[in-house]
Design an enzyme around this catalytic site. Sequence first.
Site, mmCIF file in Angstrom:
data_model
loop_
_atom_site.group_PDB
_atom_site.id
_atom_site.type_symbol
_atom_site.label_atom_id
_atom_site.label_comp_id
_atom_site.label_asym_id
_atom_site.label_seq_id
_atom_site.Cartn_x
_atom_site.Cartn_y
_atom_site.Cartn_z
ATOM 1 C CG HIS A 56 -4.578 -11.746 -12.817
ATOM 2 N ND1 HIS A 56 -3.682 -12.253 -13.728
ATOM 3 C CD2 HIS A 56 -5.155 -12.815 -12.222
ATOM 4 C CE1 HIS A 56 -3.706 -13.563 -13.681
ATOM 5 N NE2 HIS A 56 -4.597 -13.948 -12.784
ATOM 6 N N GLY A 116 -12.568 -13.580 -12.132
ATOM 7 C CA GLY A 116 -12.657 -13.360 -13.575
ATOM 8 C C GLY A 116 -13.605 -14.369 -14.208
ATOM 9 C CG LEU A 124 -0.612 -10.701 -11.071
ATOM 10 C CD1 LEU A 124 -0.752 -9.496 -10.153
ATOM 11 C CD2 LEU A 124 -1.686 -11.739 -10.759
ATOM 12 C CG MET A 132 -3.192 -19.679 -8.750
ATOM 13 S SD MET A 132 -3.103 -21.451 -8.932
ATOM 14 C CE MET A 132 -3.179 -21.617 -10.702
HETATM 15 O O1 PAF Z 1 -8.193 -18.605 -10.578
HETATM 16 C C1 PAF Z 1 -7.127 -18.830 -9.950
HETATM 17 O O2 PAF Z 1 -6.077 -18.261 -10.229
HETATM 18 C C2 PAF Z 1 -7.140 -19.834 -8.824
HETATM 19 O O3 PAF Z 1 -7.976 -20.894 -9.109
HETATM 20 C C3 PAF Z 1 -7.471 -19.218 -7.454
HETATM 21 C C4 PAF Z 1 -8.898 -18.658 -7.445
HETATM 22 C C5 PAF Z 1 -6.480 -18.119 -7.128
HETATM 23 C C6 PAF Z 1 -7.392 -20.293 -6.351
HETATM 24 O O4 PAF Z 1 -6.106 -20.794 -6.221
#
Ligand code: PAF
Length: 280
Positions: A37, A147, A33, A30
């Site tokens: 990530h 993660g 980062l 989302m």
């Molecule tokens: O973990 C996240 O950032 C979100 O839940 C995901 C997996 C990108 C789904 O929107």
Amino acid sequence: MEQVITIKEMRAVIVSFRQKGETIGFVPTMGFLHEGHCSLIREAARACDRVVVSIFVNPLQFGPGEDFVRYPRDLKGDFEKCLSAGAHLLFLPETREIIGENSGAFIRMDRIMDILCGASRPGHFQGVATMVLKLLNIVQPDYLFLGAKDFQQTVILKKMVRDFFMPVRVEVMPTVRESDGLAMSSRNSYLNPEERKSAVALYRAMKKGKEVFLKGERKASVIKPLMENEIRKESAARIDYIEMVSPETLVPLDDIQRDAVILVAVWIGKTRLIDNLKLS
Ligand code: PAF
């Protein structure tokens, strides 16, 4: 690194990878980062020929009154981080295409979506799983990288992949922590300096739980109150839940005789943080 917005463009690039026989690793995010990530992207780059990262703040996984509108965003910073971690393709879908009119079609699982974080955030995991299904159907990767910090999410998504025979391998990578133990999370940016100090209580409590377990205590009913005491030392902290569960089913365990994981969710001021630690 290429950037695409539409599903049509995305599919065209994926076809070009496939025609060259390249394997694809996918990291859904989302945005905003952090090192957690980046570690997923680096691992994907190590394991696969091509790495696709999606950035989409998914409205389906936020409840009314949650932080959808103020969720932190930093597309420029994200671009740089993706690039230096080794991503090849950035997917930035638009809400009107990826969610569209919202037909009422969702991925839904009994029990496992309604407990723990699902009890505090009704509809959250339905929104997560539905979005990840959409993304997997678009990207069609060989590997999905997740993660471990979002433990319940990993269990639910692994179950979705298994139960629907989806041809993707799920790789769960370890939580990346700050030097004091706080798990990296985009939501840490909500914490003021005082709250940031208090937030380490989650890790401290889990470490306390593990220490007692390693000394031979097996009763969750004994370990839990000791962990709660650690959290209560911080006046800004309010416990949502502390549980010791089976890592596969998330069923709470009282007598911990086999693999278990400690799951915690704690409010620090107005910010809800989660974390987990394996007991083995
Ligand atoms: O973990 C996240 O950032 C979100 O839940 C995901 C997996 C990108 C789904 O929107």
